[in-house]
Design a protein around this motif. Structure first.
Motif, PDB file in Angstrom:
ATOM      1  N   PHE A 354       0.897  -1.274  -0.062  1.00 50.02           N
ATOM      2  CA  PHE A 354       0.036   0.035  -0.140  1.00 50.02           C
ATOM      3  C   PHE A 354       0.867   1.326  -0.008  1.00 50.02           C
ATOM      4  O   PHE A 354       0.498   2.240  -0.598  1.00 50.02           O
ATOM      5  CB  PHE A 354      -0.916   0.023   1.104  1.00 50.02           C
ATOM      6  N   PHE A 355       2.042   1.203   0.763  1.00 41.91           N
ATOM      7  CA  PHE A 355       2.962   2.409   0.700  1.00 41.91           C
ATOM      8  C   PHE A 355       3.539   2.527  -0.750  1.00 41.91           C
ATOM      9  O   PHE A 355       3.434   3.843  -1.165  1.00 41.91           O
ATOM     10  CB  PHE A 355       4.192   2.219   1.622  1.00 41.91           C
ATOM     11  N   GLY A 356       3.766   1.452  -1.518  1.00 38.05           N
ATOM     12  CA  GLY A 356       4.137   1.533  -2.860  1.00 38.05           C
ATOM     13  C   GLY A 356       3.115   2.276  -3.773  1.00 38.05           C
ATOM     14  O   GLY A 356       3.476   3.112  -4.582  1.00 38.05           O
ATOM     15  N   ALA A 357       1.814   1.775  -3.491  1.00 35.42           N
ATOM     16  CA  ALA A 357       0.604   2.307  -4.280  1.00 35.42           C
ATOM     17  C   ALA A 357       0.662   3.654  -3.984  1.00 35.42           C
ATOM     18  O   ALA A 357       0.207   4.601  -4.965  1.00 35.42           O
ATOM     19  CB  ALA A 357      -0.593   1.441  -4.115  1.00 35.42           C
ATOM     20  N   GLY A 358       0.858   4.111  -2.585  1.00 33.71           N
ATOM     21  CA  GLY A 358       0.614   5.517  -2.335  1.00 33.71           C
ATOM     22  C   GLY A 358       1.623   6.332  -2.960  1.00 33.71           C
ATOM     23  O   GLY A 358       1.478   7.404  -3.486  1.00 33.71           O
ATOM     24  N   THR A 362       0.989   9.433  -5.663  1.00 32.41           N
ATOM     25  CA  THR A 362       1.200  10.566  -5.380  1.00 32.41           C
ATOM     26  C   THR A 362       2.200  11.147  -6.796  1.00 32.41           C
ATOM     27  O   THR A 362       2.144  12.248  -7.086  1.00 32.41           O
ATOM     28  CB  THR A 362       2.194  11.201  -4.210  1.00 32.41           C
ATOM     29  N   ALA A 363       2.873  10.263  -7.228  1.00 29.15           N
ATOM     30  CA  ALA A 363       3.835  10.586  -8.424  1.00 29.15           C
ATOM     31  C   ALA A 363       3.072  10.747  -9.509  1.00 29.15           C
ATOM     32  O   ALA A 363       3.379  11.652 -10.358  1.00 29.15           O
ATOM     33  CB  ALA A 363       4.802   9.397  -8.583  1.00 29.15           C
ATOM     34  N   THR A 364       1.841   9.913  -9.837  1.00 26.84           N
ATOM     35  CA  THR A 364       1.224  10.006 -11.044  1.00 26.84           C
ATOM     36  C   THR A 364      -0.186  10.555 -10.933  1.00 26.84           C
ATOM     37  O   THR A 364      -0.775  10.935 -11.850  1.00 26.84           O
ATOM     38  CB  THR A 364       1.225   8.554 -11.634  1.00 26.84           C
ATOM     39  N   GLY A 365      -0.848  10.698  -9.784  1.00 28.64           N
ATOM     40  CA  GLY A 365      -2.143  10.869  -9.360  1.00 28.64           C
ATOM     41  C   GLY A 365      -3.048   9.878 -10.061  1.00 28.64           C
ATOM     42  O   GLY A 365      -4.355  10.223 -10.504  1.00 28.64           O
ATOM     43  N   GLU A 366      -2.672   8.557 -10.335  1.00 22.20           N
ATOM     44  CA  GLU A 366      -3.286   7.504 -11.012  1.00 22.20           C
ATOM     45  C   GLU A 366      -3.370   6.241 -10.116  1.00 22.20           C
ATOM     46  O   GLU A 366      -2.510   5.818  -9.580  1.00 22.20           O
ATOM     47  CB  GLU A 366      -2.696   7.387 -12.089  1.00 22.20           C
ATOM     48  N   ARG A 367      -4.616   5.757 -10.066  1.00 24.46           N
ATOM     49  CA  ARG A 367      -4.608   4.386  -9.355  1.00 24.46           C
ATOM     50  C   ARG A 367      -4.948   3.485 -10.341  1.00 24.46           C
ATOM     51  O   ARG A 367      -5.022   2.055 -10.044  1.00 24.46           O
ATOM     52  CB  ARG A 367      -5.896   4.273  -8.334  1.00 24.46           C
ATOM     53  N   ASP A 368      -5.539   3.667 -11.711  1.00 27.79           N
ATOM     54  CA  ASP A 368      -5.792   2.791 -12.628  1.00 27.79           C
ATOM     55  C   ASP A 368      -4.392   2.225 -13.640  1.00 27.79           C
ATOM     56  O   ASP A 368      -3.864   3.104 -13.916  1.00 27.79           O
ATOM     57  CB  ASP A 368      -6.799   3.502 -13.746  1.00 27.79           C
ATOM     58  N   ILE A 369      -4.205   0.976 -13.226  1.00 28.00           N
ATOM     59  CA  ILE A 369      -2.956   0.474 -13.727  1.00 28.00           C
ATOM     60  C   ILE A 369      -2.951   0.578 -15.298  1.00 28.00           C
ATOM     61  O   ILE A 369      -1.931   0.860 -15.887  1.00 28.00           O
ATOM     62  CB  ILE A 369      -2.723  -0.778 -13.363  1.00 28.00           C
ATOM     63  N   GLU A 370      -4.141   0.728 -16.025  1.00 32.84           N
ATOM     64  CA  GLU A 370      -4.057   0.862 -17.529  1.00 32.84           C
ATOM     65  C   GLU A 370      -3.472   1.911 -17.937  1.00 32.84           C
ATOM     66  O   GLU A 370      -3.053   2.186 -19.082  1.00 32.84           O
ATOM     67  CB  GLU A 370      -5.564   0.624 -17.942  1.00 32.84           C
ATOM     68  N   GLY A 373       2.819   2.476 -16.310  1.00 31.47           N
ATOM     69  CA  GLY A 373       3.457   1.498 -16.875  1.00 31.47           C
ATOM     70  C   GLY A 373       5.030   2.228 -17.149  1.00 31.47           C
ATOM     71  O   GLY A 373       5.001   3.572 -16.832  1.00 31.47           O
ATOM     72  N   GLY A 374       6.049   1.502 -17.087  1.00 30.90           N
ATOM     73  CA  GLY A 374       7.268   2.014 -17.167  1.00 30.90           C
ATOM     74  C   GLY A 374       7.854   2.868 -15.965  1.00 30.90           C
ATOM     75  O   GLY A 374       9.031   3.525 -16.168  1.00 30.90           O
ATOM     76  N   LEU A 375       7.244   2.802 -14.787  1.00 34.45           N
ATOM     77  CA  LEU A 375       7.571   3.326 -13.860  1.00 34.45           C
ATOM     78  C   LEU A 375       8.818   2.979 -13.269  1.00 34.45           C
ATOM     79  O   LEU A 375       9.535   3.806 -12.271  1.00 34.45           O
ATOM     80  CB  LEU A 375       6.482   3.531 -12.591  1.00 34.45           C
ATOM     81  N   ILE A 376       9.269   1.853 -13.466  1.00 32.01           N
ATOM     82  CA  ILE A 376      10.761   1.166 -12.917  1.00 32.01           C
ATOM     83  C   ILE A 376      11.796   2.317 -13.520  1.00 32.01           C
ATOM     84  O   ILE A 376      12.793   2.243 -12.901  1.00 32.01           O
ATOM     85  CB  ILE A 376      11.014  -0.159 -13.662  1.00 32.01           C
ATOM     86  N   ALA A 465       6.572  11.075 -13.987  1.00 27.91           N
ATOM     87  CA  ALA A 465       6.542  10.865 -12.485  1.00 27.91           C
ATOM     88  C   ALA A 465       8.131  11.171 -12.046  1.00 27.91           C
ATOM     89  O   ALA A 465       8.970  10.818 -12.587  1.00 27.91           O
ATOM     90  CB  ALA A 465       6.270   9.393 -12.261  1.00 27.91           C
ATOM     91  N   VAL A 466       8.015  11.352 -10.539  1.00 31.98           N
ATOM     92  CA  VAL A 466       9.353  11.301 -10.096  1.00 31.98           C
ATOM     93  C   VAL A 466       9.290  10.416  -8.658  1.00 31.98           C
ATOM     94  O   VAL A 466       8.287  10.059  -8.228  1.00 31.98           O
ATOM     95  CB  VAL A 466      10.024  12.867  -9.447  1.00 31.98           C
TER      96      VAL A 466
END
Lengths: 671, 317
Positions: A354-358, A362-370, A373-376, A465-466
């Motif tokens: 959940f921390f990771g999802a948070g 915050t970085a993308t403003g997005e919860r929809d995984i669709e 992408g590419g956040l690595i 994202a940062v």
């Protein structure tokens, strides 16, 4: 000062912090202060509960405060069971507070979070400290309400409003069930302190009814199918550190409630109880993970996966009940240890997820995984931490999630010696469901991690994202470190649980710390053993050997080029595999049966420029069959009783009089 | 002294599986060619392929991450560890007790996890389709494998492979549950190694897009490492089958050098027979459609569950 006094002062500290949150909510430093104080108090309670746990099985410190109902007072105590759960809860609480020191800065409405966050922690701690029914229920309700307030912190969103409403209804229902359970347990004399309940001899039917009531009450808070419906709505609606607390920690308070009543207060179990618990647990495990597989919302996916893990814990508890009912205390100790180990594990990795999802939110403003992408590439550390948690929760060695599942499998392998035919037929199926759940959960987390962090950005949000702040990262690193430690040195964790197991089941697993090479040996060496440390060392050494050999003997030439993709790479990131397409094969295999999935493809005629359409209809049978029916019957009854609102004063008075007379008649007949 | 000997034996086992794995692949290809009336490549062709791949430059997709580049090594390392923990020529090796059958199954699960992620890393549709199908197969193959483990463990009273082999060796008898487990294990082994009828390792057609689709972006030394891991996995499954169901010839712990020599010889013989039977089966059957595979694997799951249930009913089955 005794442990219980320190713990109660800690609770008072939480409440004072909550008050501080009310006063100073407008100040810019308020959030830092509130989270820092919560962190410190969590660490203090963590320390004393650890000391209490290691003090031994029989160690109880109790205290009675002159508050609450006048002729009862409020009893509080810490025994080894509550000490273990205090440890789990305050570990999660400390991690969440540390995370929130960084994450809390992004909160848009801190005044709606700051007062309730410490109050929520206070409520959870009080439930564990309570030693009579009244203070238990009061604390339980306090915990529910403060978490409800946190769920409603972004209350303008209509989805959150619905989530809050359903949560409130389910929480009230759960408390009602627990209230009735305690009422039955108190017996005719009305002994509401836990000590008085323990000694009572119950009539034949009463323990069964209490069990069902506790399954309804604690099960609805934990998320047991079919009472789970509120959980995937409410947990994601809260801010992410609170989601972590609700999913990783509050569900454990519900497990504590179940263990306290069923294992501790209710006396010797009957064997058929375990069938109920096992069937509910395994259905919960598989249904939870199947739901999780189909979610697009990252936080909702994690919430459904919590449902799955609660199922796994209940499978462990069910096995413990089955063994205990047949007097096989050694095997009961093994299953009970496995369940508690999974309680700890789940609180660690689910908080981390959940921390990771948070951080992603915050970085993308997005919860929809669709849309991710590419956040690595943009968030390498968060990606690494999230990956670690995915490995742990998918029960892959050498991390901690595997150990608890391995212990449950070992417990299942002892169960053919159980005499009852019902258990002999149910337990193999439970084993298959557990294995199915584990495999599906691996698929679920490959999908969650792969779509969110790998590939190319599917929208503009993840492309810019940062990396998240340092406080959040340190909380996540701490949790991943604990996951790894618990996976590599499970023997120490098992030994730490031993006092609790001895206290509840009457026997503990053999001492693990003295085995050669720190392996874990649940029964005997020739039967089964596992050494996470050595497996980890072997993998590390062989990786180093291979890397070394390859770099020495192979070509080092490396060239970066466009992706190959069989010769037809498409630069548009929308041509990547999506989360829905990833889940499609599994939806096809399991969905037709479980969700009555129907797919309809509308293909335009050749030459027609209209887009082709694929429609997928899934039905949540639990919702449709149970909850919609209940809603309908409530609406029907309300419609019928509507005329009662428009009576004259005389009719109301006569109604009251009739009710009084009939109640007095009931009492007269009863006694 | 004893410790040194034990460590030496364990090391020998690790090297043996690594060295023999490509040979087994070469052998199966050769036999398949013979059965199809072709001459086929020489037995050592896989070694040559590996050497050639190692010498080539690698081409990495522009947006590949660290995960893509480190996954091959992790995959090979975990597969290697798992393969080294299965008794091949001797039971009761120094580290045989670090992991039981459930752990070996789960280690292969970790391998699959990383392979699927590596397939998704570049963000191509082929990688995604491969990963998605692989996880779909695994979601049935893994529970089937656990059920097989349960069956065998309930018969032998242990999940330690060495002890299972010793038990079967000492109390060999025909049992219904073990027969069910064997059939199920063969099905799982076919699926896990992406052999016909589940997938075809020899082609790159879209119809057979499972395992190969995940590897499409790999080249050079990365590909060599993954190919080696795949051949190790094939070796592992055949070793698992022969160790659990035909443990004859395995050297007991503490026996003399002759016993170990017999162990190695009989192991190689059993591998050859296993490889031959695999190829014979493969050439006599057609590949299935992707959505037939769940039924095929579901059969394995049901067989495993049936075996376990029988043993819960009575230990004598």
């Amino acid at each position: 000062m005794t442990a219980i006094a320190i713990a109660l002062w800690g609770v008072a500290g939480f409440l004072a912090t909550a008050f501080l949150g009310v006063i100073a909510r407008r100040s810019s430093k308020a959030s830092q202060l509130v989270y820092l104080l919560s962190l410190i108090i969590c660490l203090v309670i963590l320390a004393i509960s650890t000391r209490q746990l290691f003090a031994g099985a029989g160690e109880v410190t109790a205290m009675r405060l002159p508050i609450g109902l006048p002729w009862i007072g409020a009893h509080f105590s810490i025994d080894s069971l509550s000490a273990f759960f205090l440890l789990v809860i305050n570990l999660g609480g400390a991690a969440a507070s540390l995370y929130a020191l960084g994450y809390g800065k992004h909160e848009e409405a801190p005044e709606r979070v700051l007062p309730f966050y410490p109050a929520f922690l206070a409520g959870m701690n009080l439930v564990l400290l309570a030693a009579d029914a009244f203070s238990f229920l009061a604390a339980w309700e306090f915990m529910s309400l403060s978490s409800w307030a946190l769920v409603m912190s972004h209350h303008r969103d209509p989805e959150n409003m619905r989530a809050g409403y359903i949560y409130l209804v389910m929480a009230s229902f759960g408390t009602l069930a627990l209230l009735l359970a305690f009422g039955l347990l108190a017996g005719p004399a009305g002994g509401y302190a836990f000590d008085e309940m323990r000694g009572l001899i119950h009539t034949a039917w009463l323990p069964g009814v209490v069990l069902i009531l506790v399954l309804l009450g604690a099960g609805s808070k934990a998320g047991l199918v079919p009472l789970h419906v509120w959980l995937p709505l409410a947990h994601p609606a809260a801010p992410s550190h609170v989601s972590a607390l609700m999913s990783g920690v509050m569900t454990k308070v519900a497990i504590y409630g179940f263990i306290r009543i069923v294992f501790d207060l209710l006396g010797t179990p009957a064997w058929w109880w375990s069938i109920m618990v096992l069937v509910l647990g395994s259905v919960t495990a598989v249904l939870g993970v199947l739901h999780a597989l189909l979610q697009r919302d990252l936080k909702r996916l994690l919430a459904y996966s919590t449902v799955e893990n609660i199922g796994i814990i209940f499978i462990g508890l069910g096995l413990a009940l089955a063994f205990e009912a047949n007097g096989m205390t050694g095997a009961a100790a093994l299953s009970f240890t496995a369940a508690l180990f999974h309680v700890l594990n789940h609180s660690l990795f689910k908080s981390l997820l959940f921390f990771g999802a948070g951080a992603v939110l915050t970085a993308t403003g997005e919860r929809d995984i669709e849309k991710l992408g590419g956040l690595i590439h943009r968030m390498p550390q968060t990606a690494f931490l999230f990956l670690g948690a995915c490995l742990a929760i998918s029960a892959l060695p050498p991390l901690n999630g595997f150990v608890s599942e391995w212990l449950i499998f070992q417990a299942i392998l002892i169960s053919p010696t159980l005499p009852q035919w019902g258990l002999k037929l149910v337990i193999p199926a439970v084993g298959a469901m557990l294995a199915l759940g584990a495999a599906l959960s691996a698929a679920c987390y490959v999908r969650a991690f792969g779509i969110t962090f790998l590939g190319r950005p599917r929208s503009t949000a993840p492309a810019s994202a940062v990396e998240t702040d340092r406080m959040s990262l340190s909380a996540m690193f701490a949790l991943l470190g604990l996951c790894l430690l618990a996976g590599l040195l499970p023997g120490y964790v098992i030994d730490a649980i031993a006092p609790t197991t001895t206290h509840i089941v009457g026997q503990a697993m053999p001492v693990q710390a003295s085995t050669a090479w720190l392996s874990i040996v649940p029964i005997e060496r020739s039967r089964s053993s596992y050494n996470g440390l050595l497996i980890f060392a072997f993998i590390t050494i062989s990786t180093l050997l291979i890397v070394n050999a390859i770099h020495r003997f192979a070509s080092r030439a490396t060239r970066r080029a466009p992706a190959w993709d069989c010769g037809y790479p498409d630069p548009n990131p929308l041509t990547q595999y999506t989360a829905d397409s990833f889940a499609q094969p599994l939806r096809r295999v399991f969905g037709e049966f479980v969700f009555l999935a129907r797919e309809r493809v509308t293909m335009p005629r050749p030459g027609d420029p209209e887009p082709a359409r694929l429609e997928v209809r899934l039905r949540d049978l639990v919702w449709d069959v149970i909850y919609l029916q209940i809603e309908r019957s409530v609406a029907f009854a309300a419609e019928r009783l509507n005329y009662l609102q428009f009576l004259t004063i005389r009719s109301y008075l006569s109604l009251v009089f009739a009710a009084l007379v009939s109640l007095l008649l009931v009492v007269a007949i009863w006694s | 002294m004893v410790l040194i000997r034990d460590l030496f034996l364990q090391g020998a086992q690790m090297l043996l599986v690594l060295a023999v794995a490509p040979l087994l692949v070469g052998f199966t290809r050769k036999v398949k060619a013979w059965l199809l009336r072709r001459n086929g490549p020489p037995l050592i062709q896989p070694y040559r392929d590996l050497r050639r791949l190692l010498r080539k430059e690698i081409v990495v997709a522009e947006n590949a991450s660290w995960l893509f580049r480190s996954a091959p090594y992790l995959i090979l390392a975990a597969t290697w560890v798992a393969a080294a923990l299965v008794p091949t020529f001797a039971t009761g090796l120094q580290f045989s007790w670090t992991a039981d059958l459930i752990v070996i199954t789960a280690l292969l699960g970790s391998v699959r996890f990383f392979l699927a992620l590596a397939g998704m890393d570049v963000g191509t549709s082929f990688g995604g389709i491969g990963a998605s199908r692989e996880m779909m197969f695994a979601s049935l193959a893994e529970p089937a494998m656990i059920m097989i483990v349960f069956t065998v463990a309930l018969v032998a009273g242990t999940t330690q492979l060495s002890e299972v082999a010793d038990f079967v060796f000492a109390h060999a008898s025909l049992r219904v549950s073990l027969a069910l487990a064997l059939v199920a294990l063969v099905i799982v082994a076919l699926a896990e190694n992406t052999r016909i009828p589940v997938d075809n390792p020899a082609t790159h057609l879209e119809l057979t897009m499972v395992h190969e689709a995940m590897l499409l972006e790999y080249s050079g030394r990365h590909l060599a490492v993954i190919e080696l891991a795949a051949s190790l996995k094939l070796l592992l499954y055949i070793s698992l089958i022969v160790c659990m169901f035909t443990p004859w010839g395995l050297a007991q712990s503490g026996s003399g050098p002759t016993a170990y020599a017999i162990g190695v010889g009989s192991y190689l013989g059993k591998l050859a027979v296993g490889g031959f039977l695999l190829v014979l089966f493969e050439t006599s059957i057609a590949k299935m459609r992707v959505f037939r595979v769940p039924e095929f694997l579901g059969a394995a799951l049901m067989l495993g569950l049936l075996g376990t249930l029988l043993l819960f009913v009575s230990r004598t089955f």
